[in-house]
Write an enzyme that holds these catalytic residues in place. Structure first.
Site, PDB file in Angstrom:
ATOM      1  N   ASP A  37       0.808  -1.229   0.000  1.00 22.49           N
ATOM      2  CA  ASP A  37       0.000   0.000   0.000  1.00 22.49           C
ATOM      3  C   ASP A  37       0.838   1.275   0.000  1.00 22.49           C
ATOM      4  O   ASP A  37       0.334   2.344  -0.309  1.00 22.49           O
ATOM      5  CB  ASP A  37      -0.926   0.012   1.218  1.00 22.49           C
ATOM      6  CG  ASP A  37      -2.005  -1.048   1.103  1.00 22.49           C
ATOM      7  OD1 ASP A  37      -2.365  -1.395  -0.036  1.00 22.49           O
ATOM      8  OD2 ASP A  37      -2.487  -1.530   2.142  1.00 22.49           O
TER       9      ASP A  37
ATOM     10  N   MET B 277      -6.125  -2.540  -5.243  1.00 26.17           N
ATOM     11  CA  MET B 277      -6.062  -2.462  -3.787  1.00 26.17           C
ATOM     12  C   MET B 277      -5.596  -1.085  -3.301  1.00 26.17           C
ATOM     13  O   MET B 277      -4.988  -0.326  -4.042  1.00 26.17           O
ATOM     14  CB  MET B 277      -5.107  -3.521  -3.248  1.00 26.17           C
ATOM     15  CG  MET B 277      -5.706  -4.911  -3.209  1.00 26.17           C
ATOM     16  SD  MET B 277      -4.501  -6.079  -2.498  1.00 26.17           S
ATOM     17  CE  MET B 277      -5.521  -7.556  -2.333  1.00 26.17           C
TER      18      MET B 277
ATOM     19  N   ARG C 272      -0.488  -8.545  -4.767  1.00 29.17           N
ATOM     20  CA  ARG C 272       0.413  -8.627  -3.604  1.00 29.17           C
ATOM     21  C   ARG C 272       1.186  -9.945  -3.578  1.00 29.17           C
ATOM     22  O   ARG C 272       2.010 -10.153  -2.695  1.00 29.17           O
ATOM     23  CB  ARG C 272      -0.378  -8.458  -2.305  1.00 29.17           C
ATOM     24  CG  ARG C 272      -1.312  -9.609  -1.984  1.00 29.17           C
ATOM     25  CD  ARG C 272      -2.128  -9.329  -0.731  1.00 29.17           C
ATOM     26  NE  ARG C 272      -2.787 -10.537  -0.265  1.00 29.17           N
ATOM     27  CZ  ARG C 272      -3.751 -10.575   0.644  1.00 29.17           C
ATOM     28  NH1 ARG C 272      -4.168  -9.448   1.188  1.00 29.17           N
ATOM     29  NH2 ARG C 272      -4.282 -11.700   1.023  1.00 29.17           N
TER      30      ARG C 272
END
Lengths: 417, 417
Positions: free
Chosen positions: B146, B190, B304
């Protein structure tokens, strides 16, 4: 070897694959090597040809670097279509138009890279040519990630999609183990009526990975209750459960799982429903029933466009079938599709041949029942022996500034603009 | 250099990344090189430690090949957790237990690889250690796709996720051009509150690709009506429109787009909602309104866990921050997190340093407003200058039998079993 006096045209049709452009290169390069003056490319297949949209491929593929980039470019370089020709005896206006355009371009050989529906186009055009006494030869080049073409051992595009699915499934399984929690992950994989791609998730079962726990192919009716029960049983021995399903699994009364949802649906020109949401539906159902964390992963378009992770066997064969199509046309054939013939599994040996397209068009080859286990929730070793040679080795992407580089068609060179 | 007389323990926490195991290797190898007797690995972070689940990493990482495989293994090798420690003044039972386990294992240095929530753990444990006069040193190792950790220039894990998103967006865009039809593709990425990852879709805009048309970050309120209008305008000049949205975009009154749907939702231990379905919702809305084909693509866990496509800059830095954490502990520091300090963009030069974890824990770093364009629908060149160095170069997967090979933790070696 016969000589060509005119030109060649090639089109791409149906859904894209990661290696369809390797077949395009195979056609282009072999035709040029054999003396074709101009190799035209139809823009968006037969649909674009009807609007006289085509390019001279030599304007776009100029260097060896172009060729290597094009092999690594996903999706149809020329653009594709899902256009179904009418039967010639019902509406021959379209045929007249196509043949007049082909005549204007002095086309001798016509190649069409595609799947079932595209082979139907080759069938109809070659039949019509014979009917009107045209000497244009029509050869089909197989392509589809779905691997559902008959006669050919497998289709170019399938091996890379299978490699992608196997690799991604491994990564998803590992991701699913990260937390010490109850979790069910459902991976939704393409393949409406044939489970070739869904079966490829079993490749993830190897020395360093347990593989998926359950695999559901569209060949076997899907019983929701029995599925829930199996997941419940599995959960007694492991926390993270991975299920691979085909987008096309259906209940015993023939309903798509995705039809049990409110998902907006589309129907394409061939009457295929655009499915999605089966994994989501099942994941939500399990989450609601057991309170476990669930995850729905739609592999979506990436499985057909992931040029960054292709099988070298596949990309090489994709090139070979393109070249073999040109060779077949030079040898006087028409109304044929190039097929792959497997000589042996181990060592893997595969050659090309050609086959009457009438016997291939519109037939869907499914996974044989004996390659699915008795309980209908996994594939057998026979399936794995079949698929494993097709995913071997890699073709490294050409990375520029951190990203895979592709070759782009510049529409400014479109011939009719 | 100070000498170590005892042992080291390391844990992984929070969501996985493609390179988190490279940091684990960095800690392990540097600690061993500096004389640590045993380097323990917590199974599933602090949560597993509390159940005395740990391994001796030397049992699992034995050869240079193991190290190279582990660097290429996605998701947390040791398993992870989302466990939030209570405040010590409210409930110190947990702390007593942790410190008694650490004492039993003769731990001198404690390393925790994670994001915001994990740095909160380092903060609390180092504070408690000072309070009770324990000499154990606690150092945080940054990790999160992130990129929302404060003070550090960026976080390991982000560069590879950005590279994956940029690459996949290119492939999706190309796939979207295959048919000559009206289509809107919405890619859901995301990043709940910070748009670093969603912005990375802009990397696809390069010499051979137009890039996405619109990019919506969670930093800017999302107006559905204005979005529809922009899509309608774009449609007048192009047929295939690509939109990248963050999973966390919210309407001006603070509602997640996914909350406008009926999707079943989960809430994790930190109170985060498990979001999904925003892309689907918007795609369905556009499909219904205009009748165009639409497609929703959730990049999901792959962004990820895609170790098959990592940034070498990222994987190298992930290793470096692990090593730098060990160095910091040897130098007597505690309650610190390793940070990355960018010296220059071009040429890209980056070093490590350490910073007080109290000032980092629980702070979310968002994309600065000035790195998002005025109309709030794309990122600026400044953002691209920032992210580009982080996606450079590759680390080829070790392919075995056609699939990427990983290193697996064999739980039979779990110390308390």
């Amino acid at each position: 070897m016969e000589h060509i006096r005119g030109n060649v045209i090639v089109g791409q049709s149906g859904g894209p694959t990661a290696v369809i452009n390797s077949s395009l290169v195979g056609v282009f390069k072999t035709a040029k090597d054999r003396g074709a003056k101009t190799v035209y490319g139809m823009r968006h297949g037969i649909q674009g040809l009807l609007e006289e949209k085509y390019v001279d491929l030599s304007d776009h593929i100029q260097t060896s670097l172009d060729i290597d980039l094009l092999k690594r470019t996903p999706s149809a370089f020329l653009g594709s279509c899902r256009y179904k020709l009418p039967e010639a005896d019902k509406d021959n206006g379209v045929y007249k138009k196509i043949f007049s355009i082909l005549k204007k371009l002095d086309i001798e050989f016509f190649f069409y890279i595609g799947g079932n529906d595209s082979m139907d186009t080759i069938r109809k055009l070659s039949d019509y040519a014979l009917e009107i006494g045209s000497s244009i030869r029509f050869i089909g080049v197989p392509k589809t990630i779905d691997n559902d073409l008959d006669i050919t051992d497998h289709t170019p595009g399938f091996g890379s999609a299978a490699k992608y699915i196997g690799s991604i499934t491994k990564e998803v399984i590992r991701d699913g183990l990260v937390f010490d929690q109850n979790m069910v992950t459902i991976i939704e994989i393409m393949g409406r009526n044939a489970g070739w791609l869904t079966g490829a998730s079993a490749l993830a079962k190897c020395e360093d990975c347990e593989g998926p726990d359950l695999i559901y192919l569209p060949e076997i009716p899907f019983d929701v209750e029995s599925f829930i029960k199996k997941v419940e049983e599995l959960h007694k021995v492991k926390k993270s459960i991975i299920v691979a399903i085909s987008e096309g699994i259906r209940t015993p009364d023939g309903k798509y799982i995705s039809e049990l949802t409110d998902t907006v649906e589309f129907i394409d020109a061939f009457g295929h429903k655009a499915l999605s949401g089966s994994a989501k539906y099942l994941a939500n159902m399990i989450g609601a029933k057991f309170g476990w964390k669930t995850r729905a992963i739609e592999l979506n378009t990436l499985q057909r466009s992931a040029s960054h992770l292709v099988s070298r066997v596949d990309i090489t064969e994709a090139y070979q079938v393109g070249g073999a199509a040109v060779k077949a046309a030079f040898e006087g054939l028409t109304g044929q599709m190039v097929i792959l013939k497997r000589v042996s599994d181990d060592p893997y040996i595969c050659t090309t041949d050609t086959y009457d397209v009438h016997k291939i068009a519109n037939v869907e080859k499914k996974v044989p029942r004996e390659w699915i286990n008795e309980t209908g929730d996994f594939v057998t070793q026979e399936y794995l022996n079949y698929v494993k040679p097709l995913i071997q080795a890699e073709l490294t992407p050409i990375m520029v500034d951190g990203l895979p580089r592709h070759l782009t068609l510049n529409d400014k060179n479109l011939k009719n603009i």
